[in-house]
Design an enzyme around this catalytic site. Structure first.
Site, PDB file in Angstrom:
ATOM      1  N   GLY A 158       0.812  -1.219   0.000  1.00 24.50           N
ATOM      2  CA  GLY A 158       0.000   0.000   0.000  1.00 24.50           C
ATOM      3  C   GLY A 158       0.842   1.265   0.000  1.00 24.50           C
ATOM      4  N   CYS A 159       1.906   1.263   0.788  1.00 26.72           N
ATOM      5  CA  CYS A 159       2.762   2.451   0.884  1.00 26.72           C
ATOM      6  C   CYS A 159       3.492   2.704  -0.432  1.00 26.72           C
ATOM      7  CB  CYS A 159       3.744   2.297   2.036  1.00 26.72           C
ATOM      8  SG  CYS A 159       2.912   2.139   3.635  1.00 26.72           S
ATOM      9  N   THR A 160       3.889   1.638  -1.100  1.00 23.07           N
ATOM     10  CA  THR A 160       4.561   1.783  -2.386  1.00 23.07           C
ATOM     11  C   THR A 160       3.586   2.320  -3.427  1.00 23.07           C
ATOM     12  OG1 THR A 160       6.109   0.011  -1.854  1.00 23.07           O
ATOM     13  CG2 THR A 160       5.852   0.559  -4.185  1.00 23.07           C
TER      14      THR A 160
END
Length: 160
Positions: free
Chosen positions: A50-52
């Protein structure tokens, strides 16, 4: 287990100032952007799915944020060195700040109790704050779902 600070920022509040190490070995300060909109987004950890995706979305739209006069700053508890690797691996062009001591994370009220697989732990809530030209919070997104989020933030920047 409770959040370290009971902070609930609201639209119109003055944005908490920060000065943090950033990727590339420099320091980034919210005060450096006075007079222009700033997107401050908090995320849990470099190089997770998700962060990527979120960082790639903000990077993809960075030319549009630039055109709108807005800076984009991602903040996580990871080190500046880890941010450098994350940026290089995914060709990210946005600024990433390292908040290993959770100073900004706590000031913005995003150090929260989370649940996974029935286990409680403290972590960073995925949240975004749009700081207006006046240094006040113009919009807030909490418990962000990544898909379409960067586009929604860009629209809010354009409406300032």
């Amino acid at each position: 287990m409770t959040a370290t600070k009971e902070i609930e920022l609201k639209i119109g509040d003055e944005a908490p100032q920060f000065s943090l190490p950033k990727d590339g070995g420099d320091v980034i300060r919210l005060a450096d952007f006075t007079g222009r909109p700033v997107v401050v987004y908090f995320y849990p950890k470099d190089d997770t799915a998700g962060c990527t995706s979120e960082a790639i979305d903000f990077t993809r739209l960075k030319p549009e944020f630039d055109k709108a006069g807005a800076a984009v700053i991602g903040i996580s508890p990871d080190s500046a060195r880890k941010h450098d690797k994350f940026k290089a691996k995914h060709e990210l062009s946005i600024a990433l700040a390292a908040d290993e001591e959770h100073k900004a994370i706590e000031a913005y009220g995003v150090w929260v109790e989370k649940q996974m697989y029935g286990r409680s732990y403290m972590g960073v809530e995925r949240a975004t704050f749009l700081v207006g030209r006046d240094g006040r919070i113009a919009a807030i997104w909490r418990k962000v779902r990544v898909k379409g989020h960067a586009e929604a933030v860009l629209e809010a920047v354009r409406s300032l």
